[in-house]
Design an enzyme around this catalytic site. Structure first.
Site, PDB file in Angstrom:
ATOM      1  N   HIS A  90       0.840  -1.199   0.000  1.00  0.00           N
ATOM      2  CA  HIS A  90       0.000   0.000   0.000  1.00  0.00           C
ATOM      3  C   HIS A  90       0.877   1.252   0.000  1.00  0.00           C
ATOM      4  CE1 HIS A  90      -3.315   2.668   0.850  1.00  0.00           C
ATOM      5  NE2 HIS A  90      -2.721   3.104   1.956  1.00  0.00           N
ATOM      6  N   TYR A  91       1.939   1.223   0.779  1.00  0.00           N
ATOM      7  CA  TYR A  91       2.898   2.328   0.825  1.00  0.00           C
ATOM      8  C   TYR A  91       3.476   2.607  -0.561  1.00  0.00           C
ATOM      9  CZ  TYR A  91       7.681   4.158   1.624  1.00  0.00           C
ATOM     10  OH  TYR A  91       8.862   4.845   1.572  1.00  0.00           O
TER      11      TYR A  91
END
Length: 222
Positions: A129-130
């Site tokens: 997600h980062y």
């Protein structure tokens, strides 16, 4: 120059501020608590108590006004939950870019991430997600009319800087010290003709100043 830093207490931000001050530049930054603000002030940095997530665009613009450059090197790093990663890594740069526009500060430097960083370590969903949010921030910044530079460092280490780098439009992933990323950022800031480009940086053998000069020459040939 006067440089405004988002993320000055992070590994890259702290080192960049130190190098900038050593070269006679002025540094200001936002910080979330009083003790850290006092520490920054003791280092010669002008601190403002604020939070990039909670602050309004207008209040950020007031902080930035008068600066020549904004450096965004903040990051939740996938460690504080997906919502914070989205707010800081994903949406933060565009928010600060909007504030920089209002403040009349046209030069904007974003520390992003090498696409291959961490891919061999099974970092999990939060890290993925980062990475998605980092790419989203890049796509938002390049649509602005600011003179932006995006630097994608490879996997970061705390090793003492070598003073050398492999820097360019596309590089093979190795690793790089935070010292050398910070020194590369300073060299890029001191070469204002290098703008509106995404650069990748990893460990290498070319002195940082030479590497930045070579990138400038390459861009002039494009």
């Amino acid at each position: 120059m006067k440089i405004f830093i988002i993320g000055v207490t992070g590994g890259v931000g702290e080192r960049t501020a130190k190098f900038l001050l050593a070269k006679g530049h002025e540094v200001s930054a936002i910080v979330r608590d009083g003790p850290r603000a006092s520490k920054l002030e003791g280092q010669g940095i002008t601190p403002y108590l604020d939070d990039v997530v909670k602050a309004s665009v207008v209040s950020l613009a007031d902080r930035i006004k008068g600066s020549d450059i904004v450096l965004f090197t903040a990051g939740a790093g996938g460690h504080d939950g997906s919502k914070m990663t989205t707010a800081v890594d994903g949406d933060g740069p565009a928010k600060v870019a909007q504030a920089a526009k209002i403040a009349g500060t046209n030069r904007f430097y974003l520390v992003s991430v090498f696409p291959e960083a961490g891919r061999d370590r099974g970092m999990g969903d939060e890290f993925e997600h980062y990475m998605v949010e980092k790419k989203k921030a890049e796509t938002q910044l390049v649509l602005t009319d600011l003179d932006w530079v995006i630097l994608r460092p490879s996997t970061l280490t705390n090793h003492v800087g070598a003073g050398t780098v492999d820097l360019g439009l596309a590089k093979m992933h190795v690793e790089i010290s935070r010292d050398d990323v910070a020194a590369t950022l300073v060299a890029l800031m001191e070469n204002p003709s290098i703008v509106r480009v995404i650069l990748e940086a990893t460990g290498g053998t070319t002195p940082i100043a030479d590497a930045v000069t070579e990138v400038g020459a390459q861009l002039r040939r494009v």
